[in-house]
Design a protein around this motif. Structure first.
Motif, PDB file in Angstrom:
ATOM      1  N   ALA B 234      65.442 104.520  -8.199  1.00  0.00           N
ATOM      2  CA  ALA B 234      64.438 104.843  -7.178  1.00  0.00           C
ATOM      3  C   ALA B 234      64.468 103.814  -6.052  1.00  0.00           C
ATOM      4  O   ALA B 234      64.266 104.157  -4.874  1.00  0.00           O
ATOM      5  CB  ALA B 234      63.044 104.910  -7.806  1.00  0.00           C
ATOM      6  N   LEU B 235      64.727 102.560  -6.396  1.00  0.00           N
ATOM      7  CA  LEU B 235      64.782 101.514  -5.369  1.00  0.00           C
ATOM      8  C   LEU B 235      66.086 101.586  -4.581  1.00  0.00           C
ATOM      9  O   LEU B 235      66.104 101.379  -3.371  1.00  0.00           O
ATOM     10  CB  LEU B 235      64.622 100.126  -6.010  1.00  0.00           C
ATOM     11  N   ALA B 241      67.628 105.110   2.016  1.00  0.00           N
ATOM     12  CA  ALA B 241      66.928 106.027   2.925  1.00  0.00           C
ATOM     13  C   ALA B 241      66.119 105.280   3.979  1.00  0.00           C
ATOM     14  O   ALA B 241      66.074 105.687   5.141  1.00  0.00           O
ATOM     15  CB  ALA B 241      66.014 106.950   2.122  1.00  0.00           C
ATOM     16  N   GLY B 242      65.470 104.174   3.594  1.00  0.00           N
ATOM     17  CA  GLY B 242      64.536 103.553   4.535  1.00  0.00           C
ATOM     18  C   GLY B 242      64.617 102.047   4.632  1.00  0.00           C
ATOM     19  O   GLY B 242      63.699 101.406   5.157  1.00  0.00           O
ATOM     20  N   ALA B 246      61.209 100.309   2.909  1.00  0.00           N
ATOM     21  CA  ALA B 246      61.018 101.381   1.933  1.00  0.00           C
ATOM     22  C   ALA B 246      61.064 100.829   0.510  1.00  0.00           C
ATOM     23  O   ALA B 246      60.324 101.279  -0.370  1.00  0.00           O
ATOM     24  CB  ALA B 246      62.085 102.457   2.120  1.00  0.00           C
ATOM     25  N   VAL B 247      61.909  99.814   0.292  1.00  0.00           N
ATOM     26  CA  VAL B 247      61.962  99.168  -1.027  1.00  0.00           C
ATOM     27  C   VAL B 247      60.615  98.520  -1.324  1.00  0.00           C
ATOM     28  O   VAL B 247      60.060  98.662  -2.417  1.00  0.00           O
ATOM     29  CB  VAL B 247      63.101  98.125  -1.093  1.00  0.00           C
ATOM     30  N   GLN B 248      60.081  97.817  -0.321  1.00  0.00           N
ATOM     31  CA  GLN B 248      58.795  97.147  -0.531  1.00  0.00           C
ATOM     32  C   GLN B 248      57.677  98.138  -0.824  1.00  0.00           C
ATOM     33  O   GLN B 248      56.863  97.923  -1.716  1.00  0.00           O
ATOM     34  CB  GLN B 248      58.439  96.310   0.701  1.00  0.00           C
ATOM     35  N   ASP B 249      57.662  99.236  -0.085  1.00  0.00           N
ATOM     36  CA  ASP B 249      56.635 100.265  -0.325  1.00  0.00           C
ATOM     37  C   ASP B 249      56.718 100.774  -1.754  1.00  0.00           C
ATOM     38  O   ASP B 249      55.721 100.931  -2.449  1.00  0.00           O
ATOM     39  CB  ASP B 249      56.819 101.447   0.644  1.00  0.00           C
ATOM     40  N   LYS B 250      57.961 101.031  -2.149  1.00  0.00           N
ATOM     41  CA  LYS B 250      58.188 101.573  -3.487  1.00  0.00           C
ATOM     42  C   LYS B 250      57.726 100.569  -4.548  1.00  0.00           C
ATOM     43  O   LYS B 250      57.047 100.928  -5.514  1.00  0.00           O
ATOM     44  CB  LYS B 250      59.680 101.878  -3.647  1.00  0.00           C
TER      45      LYS B 250
END
Lengths: 389, 262
Positions: B234-235, B241-242, B246-250
């Motif tokens: 997922a990371l 993708a972002g 995006a990694v931090q959000d996830k």
């Protein structure tokens, strides 16, 4: 604690998920080995279904040419056209014995896939075969054969789209379905107990060779030779012959030549490492990444080799040679014209190195060559290549 | 090993769940993968897991396979070590190195593990190393002060489980499903009896990995009594993708899922 070693080679380098299944397989195999009922059932199948024993044919014109007595072990005459069926019938019996209802397999040339699909049909097992997308294209007829036999063929597009990648895909599928699925590996590769088990199922080749030589020659042959990809027909020949006083030769695919990277000469040019569950020789770069193998023969196009071959190589019991694409093709023509036998491109590699075996033997000595499969599957590829030349 | 030991102990003391965040070294570049790993730590990952790309990753699903392929052309041993050093330079986060046997063996097991330790690796996770083959690896890790992480899977049984439990010197990696890495909609419970059995033989924290990819799913594992989760695909997908954000959000959303019951 480490299991199934041939010297330093072999072992079980797999994700934890598979360890239970390997233990279960080992137990089922050992129990079956000691079970007279199992042996009788397998022998019956080999006799009445596969057509064993396969003949040991005197190759008279080839013998004249090389001034040796050359005997061809005719695995090309086994049902499905190659030695692969010896192994898949054994594994299908084990699969049933373990109460599993589905067989999966990887395939390169398609011969093992066809043999697996055949055994699955015979025993009413579900069958899925993983095949590199490049091989699906170059062996289209075998894909159709597998489908006719009721198997589903899954093209594998990852990596180079050949046997190595098909094996990765089959291993991944096995991890996910291990509770009801048996992975019937097609060669003497993979984690223990596969190299030992597949060698045992293929040893019918060497046992028959010894018995037939006894009948024809009154003795063991002076030399024997077989092609080596993963090395199952060679291991099946060599394991029973190794204790005898017989010179043994394996022939790997040198593809476009050993000078470049386009070959599959794992023992000649590789280094020890871990691939597909076993420690053995493999073609790899300086970073330990596995290289793509290349051979005109899809069945030899594999960057690994069975761990027992690695052991025989290091110990010197077997001499490993190579033959290029061009040499294999020439040998295919030679055997076709002199003996009326069109061998598989894989087997043609063994025929191609008869020159070296001749060097190591004396006039009149008997040499056994394993014709591991028939050439029908390769005719399109050969015609295309020679049309272009 | 104290970085890792301290982190595990602190989590136990505070009743906090652990999150190990995986990214593949060199995907898309050495610099960006190191940056994203640091960002994952800043956003709430307790341990970062750095993947050493391999040509034949049989335990991995399509997402990590693709990341490996993207990285392979420009990421060898030197670059993997460089990613480790960059992360270590930035913080004291415990670092696990995830690899496959062959690249680790290529230039000798002992010197490779020593070099990893010197660069800042605290733990080694080897996807295709069965427990039965692990003795020389464990010895080499012990000598270098690195923890070799043992696996259990839904199929792990009997005396093997006891031996695996006895070998755990930091945490245990519980493979949460039958299959390869990659997020799944459903969270199989098949590992739970194995974990329960494991607990009888070992006090080591147990982290579940494979198939877990968001906060809700992380919360499920927390509720099931696991000490933490491992998130990879997922990371990797978020990074592709972002980017780092995006990694931090996830990571944040997984963290909050884990902390819900915390």
């Amino acid at each position: 604690m480490t299991m199934g070693r041939f010297g330093d080679y072999g072992g079980q380098y797999v994700p934890e998920t598979l360890m239970h299944a390997l233990g279960e397989l080992e137990a089922a195999f050992q129990a079956a080995r000691g079970d007279a009922g199992f042996r009788i059932e397998l022998d019956e199948l080999l006799r009445r279904y596969v057509g064993r024993p396969t003949p040991l044919t005197e190759a008279r014109r080839l013998s004249e040419r090389f001034d040796r007595r050359i005997l061809l072990k005719r695995e090309d005459l086994a049902h499905t056209g190659a030695h692969k069926i010896n192994n898949t019938l054994g594994q299908a019996l084990l699969c049933r014995r373990m109460g599993k209802r589905r067989l999966i397999a990887e395939t390169g040339a398609g011969q093992h896939g066809v043999a697996a699909a055949t055994a699955a049909a015979l025993f009413g097992l579900d069958c899925d075969v993983f095949m590199g997308s490049v091989d699906v294209e170059r062996q289209a007829l075998n894909v159709y054969r597998m489908e006719l036999l009721g198997a589903r063929v899954h093209p594998v597009t990852s990596g180079s789209g050949t046997l190595k990648d098909a094996t990765n895909a089959a291993l991944r599928e096995w991890v996910a379905t291990v509770e009801h699925t048996h992975y019937a590996i097609g060669s003497v590769v993979g984690p223990h107990p596969f190299p030992l088990m597949v060698r045992e199922f293929q040893s019918v080749i060497g046992r028959e060779v010894l018995a037939q030589c006894q009948e024809i020659l009154g003795a063991a042959p002076q030399a024997a030779i077989a092609c080596v990809g993963g090395g199952s027909n060679a291991a099946g020949l060599m394991a029973p012959l190794a204790p005898e006083d017989v010179l043994l030769f394996g022939v790997e695919a040198a593809g476009g030549g050993l000078g470049g990277l386009e070959h599959a000469a794992t023992l000649s040019r590789g280094r020890p490492g871990v691939l597909h569950g076993a420690y053995s020789y493999l073609l790899q770069d300086d970073e330990g990444q596995v290289r793509e193998a290349y051979s005109i023969s899809a069945g030899l196009d594999y960057p690994g080799v069975g761990p027992e071959h690695a052991f025989w190589h290091d110990s010197g019991r077997v001499t490993y040679l190579t033959a290029t694409d061009a040499e294999a093709l020439a040998a295919l023509h030679l055997l076709s014209r002199l003996e009326g036998i069109i061998p598989a491109l894989e087997s043609a590699h063994a025929v191609a190195r008869l020159d070296e075996v001749v060097q190591a033997t004396a006039p009149g000595d008997a040499i056994v060559v394993v014709v591991s499969g028939r050439g029908d599957k390769d005719l399109d590829a050969i015609r295309r290549r020679e049309g272009m030349a | 090993m104290s970085r890792l030991g301290d982190t595990l102990q602190a989590a136990r003391h505070d009743g906090q769940a652990l999150l190990m965040a995986y990214l593949c070294a060199g995907d898309p570049t050495v610099e960006e993968s190191a940056k994203a790993l640091c960002a994952a730590h800043a956003a709430g990952a307790d341990i970062v897991e750095i993947g050493w790309p391999f040509s034949d990753p049989v335990a991995d699903g399509p997402v990590i396979q693709a990341a490996s392929q993207r990285a392979l052309g420009h990421t060898g041993r030197a670059e993997v070590l460089e990613v480790v050093r960059r992360v270590r330079h930035a913080s004291e986060v415990p670092i696990a190195l995830l690899g496959y046997c062959n690249p680790l063996l290529r230039h000798g097991l002992e010197p490779t593990i020593r070099e990893l330790a010197a660069a800042g690796v605290d733990a080694l996770v080897v996807a295709d190393l069965a427990f039965e083959e692990s003795a020389p690896w464990r010895d080499a890790c012990n000598r270098a002060g690195v923890s070799l992480i043992p696996f259990v899977a839904p199929t792990t049984q009997g005396p093997r489980l006891k031996a695996i439990a006895a070998a755990a010197d930091s945490f245990v990696y519980a493979v949460a499903l039958l299959g390869v890495t990659g997020q799944r909609a459903e969270q199989s419970a098949s590992i739970l009896p194995v974990v329960e059995n494991l607990r009888r033989h070992s006090e080591a924290p147990v982290l579940a990995g494979f198939g877990i990819g968001d906060g809700e799913q992380a919360a499920i594992w927390r509720a099931r009594g696991l000490d933490g989760v491992i998130v990879g695909s997922a990371l990797v997908a978020a990074l592709a993708a972002g980017g780092t954000e995006a990694v931090q959000d996830k990571v944040r959303s997984i963290r909050s899922g884990l902390d819900k019951l915390g």
